[in-house]
Design a protein around this motif. Sequence first.
Motif, PDB file in Angstrom:
ATOM      1  N   THR A   1      43.486  34.423  42.296  1.00 18.95           N
ATOM      2  CA  THR A   1      42.346  34.115  43.178  1.00 18.95           C
ATOM      3  C   THR A   1      41.401  33.065  42.604  1.00 18.95           C
ATOM      4  N   GLU A   2      41.351  32.913  41.269  1.00 10.15           N
ATOM      5  CA  GLU A   2      40.377  31.977  40.685  1.00 10.15           C
ATOM      6  C   GLU A   2      41.011  30.859  39.864  1.00 10.15           C
ATOM      7  N   GLN A   3      42.189  31.104  39.283  1.00  7.67           N
ATOM      8  CA  GLN A   3      42.760  30.107  38.373  1.00  7.67           C
ATOM      9  C   GLN A   3      43.872  29.275  39.009  1.00  7.67           C
ATOM     10  N   GLY A   4      44.216  29.619  40.254  1.00  8.44           N
ATOM     11  CA  GLY A   4      45.164  28.775  40.989  1.00  8.44           C
ATOM     12  C   GLY A   4      46.618  28.902  40.574  1.00  8.44           C
TER      13      GLY A   4
ATOM     14  N   ASP B   1      42.575  43.452  44.770  1.00  6.58           N
ATOM     15  CA  ASP B   1      41.614  42.382  44.467  1.00  6.58           C
ATOM     16  C   ASP B   1      42.010  41.052  45.098  1.00  6.58           C
ATOM     17  N   ARG B   2      42.900  41.100  46.099  1.00  7.24           N
ATOM     18  CA  ARG B   2      43.337  39.865  46.747  1.00  7.24           C
ATOM     19  C   ARG B   2      42.479  39.595  47.994  1.00  7.24           C
TER      20      ARG B   2
ATOM     21  N   LEU C   1      42.805  37.655  38.937  1.00  9.01           N
ATOM     22  CA  LEU C   1      41.987  36.454  38.695  1.00  9.01           C
ATOM     23  C   LEU C   1      42.861  35.205  38.583  1.00  9.01           C
TER      24      LEU C   1
END
Length: 276
Positions: free
Chosen positions: A253-256, A34-35, A250
């Motif tokens: 990729t989304e929460q930094g 998922d990266r 996540l």
Amino acid sequence: MHHYVVAAIENIKHKSQGEVTAHPYSVTINFHPDRFTPDGEPLLQAIAQQGNIKSQFETKTSNGGLTAFKGGERWLWENRVFDGAYDEASDALRPKYGALNFRLYETGASPRFGSAYFVLKAETLNRTTFCYPDSFFEPEDFAVSEQIGLLISKATEDNQDRLDDYIEAHIHGVLSIEQDIECIVLDPVYRNTPVEEQALALGIPVRWHNGYELSIEEMSRYPNYRGPQYIDLAREIARNGKINPKLLGLAVTEQGYDEQDIKKVWHYLARFGYRA
């Protein structure tokens, strides 16, 4: 096979010891499905478009150390181990790294590198070389596939942690999804997600293992495995007191969150969270 590849394999053949025997084991390549690539494209989508799996020298990404450039540690290691066979070769011919699944793990041979894995077809073994332990540890023991027995014996006798007990594989030459890969195996947490769609678009069979899940409560029993700070970090990204590969993805990729920190959390999940 390209002459650079032939030379590299010959050089390892000279370092191989032990009897020539057949074995039933396959090579797997573990990774996080998922990266994203450095260009921001989903990893599996990029692989589908390229049609092959690339070396670290081509991707400029890694789940381990990132030293794949001329004069970097990975370059120097390959220069020494393959006796300079790749010094003038294109990056596409350089080896791709996986592991021999001689323990028949349902999670692939080296889950340290990710929850998903590719299984390579048996015919790729004739252009695969091996070492034990991992190249990071500057190993002295090398083998071609037909002389792998000695490495299997050493790895079996060595009482390593489960995340470190793999025999590293180097697959030489271009690694085509269509021609060289048997299947992809995913964690069921990715069912009905973009990751499953992207995997199906590869055009190879998609299979599933039992999945990873770990409670913070269970994780807390092993504060010294990677450090209590990573248990605190897991607590931040957990849902209902549990972590899984999708939540870790996540976080990156989304929460930094820092990828190196999440890697340590993944080690906990990979080591203690597989639902066998």
